[in-house]
Design a protein around this motif. Sequence first.
Motif, PDB file in Angstrom:
ATOM      1  N   SER A   1      52.823  47.587  11.893  1.00 39.80           N
ATOM      2  CA  SER A   1      52.155  46.812  12.946  1.00 39.80           C
ATOM      3  C   SER A   1      50.920  46.063  12.461  1.00 39.80           C
ATOM      4  O   SER A   1      50.383  45.241  13.199  1.00 39.80           O
TER       5      SER A   1
ATOM      6  N   ASP B   1      55.985  44.714  15.478  1.00 39.91           N
ATOM      7  CA  ASP B   1      55.770  44.466  16.909  1.00 39.91           C
ATOM      8  C   ASP B   1      54.551  43.586  17.172  1.00 39.91           C
ATOM      9  O   ASP B   1      54.143  43.421  18.321  1.00 39.91           O
TER      10      ASP B   1
ATOM     11  N   ILE C   1      59.561  42.012  17.072  1.00 41.93           N
ATOM     12  CA  ILE C   1      59.850  42.343  18.468  1.00 41.93           C
ATOM     13  C   ILE C   1      58.612  42.087  19.314  1.00 41.93           C
ATOM     14  O   ILE C   1      57.482  42.176  18.831  1.00 41.93           O
ATOM     15  N   ARG C   2      58.852  41.757  20.560  1.00 41.38           N
ATOM     16  CA  ARG C   2      57.768  41.557  21.529  1.00 41.38           C
ATOM     17  C   ARG C   2      58.019  42.513  22.688  1.00 41.38           C
ATOM     18  O   ARG C   2      58.734  42.174  23.636  1.00 41.38           O
ATOM     19  N   PRO C   3      57.487  43.726  22.591  1.00 46.68           N
ATOM     20  CA  PRO C   3      57.833  44.787  23.545  1.00 46.68           C
ATOM     21  C   PRO C   3      57.656  44.412  25.009  1.00 46.68           C
ATOM     22  O   PRO C   3      58.415  44.879  25.864  1.00 46.68           O
TER      23      PRO C   3
ATOM     24  N   ARG D   1      60.784  50.651  26.834  1.00 44.64           N
ATOM     25  CA  ARG D   1      60.778  50.916  25.400  1.00 44.64           C
ATOM     26  C   ARG D   1      62.198  51.133  24.895  1.00 44.64           C
ATOM     27  O   ARG D   1      62.560  50.699  23.795  1.00 44.64           O
TER      28      ARG D   1
ATOM     29  N   CYS E   1      64.091  47.922  24.330  1.00 48.24           N
ATOM     30  CA  CYS E   1      63.625  47.283  23.100  1.00 48.24           C
ATOM     31  C   CYS E   1      64.241  47.963  21.881  1.00 48.24           C
ATOM     32  O   CYS E   1      64.740  47.299  20.965  1.00 48.24           O
TER      33      CYS E   1
ATOM     34  N   TYR F   1      53.022  51.926  11.967  1.00 39.34           N
ATOM     35  CA  TYR F   1      53.679  51.397  13.174  1.00 39.34           C
ATOM     36  C   TYR F   1      53.022  52.057  14.376  1.00 39.34           C
ATOM     37  O   TYR F   1      53.073  53.275  14.532  1.00 39.34           O
TER      38      TYR F   1
ATOM     39  N   ARG G   1      53.460  52.465  17.542  1.00 37.71           N
ATOM     40  CA  ARG G   1      54.195  52.752  18.757  1.00 37.71           C
ATOM     41  C   ARG G   1      54.921  54.088  18.618  1.00 37.71           C
ATOM     42  O   ARG G   1      55.448  54.405  17.559  1.00 37.71           O
TER      43      ARG G   1
END
Length: 203
Positions: free
Chosen positions: A11, A39, A59-61, A67, A70, A91, A93
């Motif tokens: 990230s 992300d 990705i664009r959550p 979640r 996605c 990351y 998330r």
Amino acid sequence: MAKLKVAVFASGNGSNFQALADGARDGRIDADIRLLVCDKPSAPVIKRAEAAGIETYVIRPREYPSREACEREILIELKRRGVELVVLAGYMRIVTPVLVDAYYGRMINVHPSLLPAFPGLNGIGQALAYGVKVTGATVHFVDGGLDSGPIIAQEALAVEPGDTEETLAARIHPIEHRLLLEVVQHFAEGRIRLNGRQVTIES
């Protein structure tokens, strides 16, 4: 021997991603970094991937209803590329059972503390605030909890008087890089065994 097909999730700045990409390029790990999953569309790690010639999947959550939705799309991309090992490297998330169930035992994370101490965000700052004399880095399996999966490898580091988050991070990051490369190579060689919470590395 066929190279291990790896996807890296990141990230931010991507120093751990860079260590893996360099290790794969130089032949220090028998791995093929197939994909970067990110992300954050503006994250510096994306430029690192471009420079290394590694494909990026951004990705664009917020564009997904959940979640899980996605991650179902991410899973399609991983399967399409035959990814065998997922490495979470900065990351930010928590992954859901969609990915955990599909890759349990084949998904790892690196964290800048000696887990189970100081999980979650800013493990280095947490350790300094607590006043510990020893901290370090951990590579562990991902189980969907907050840095709670079985531990694969750890290395300790003394906290020096006057350390700041910046000075301590500068000494921890090289440990993270080395542990990640070692663990990925153990996977490539088929040497890691997981039994409950116990992890062994066969000689």
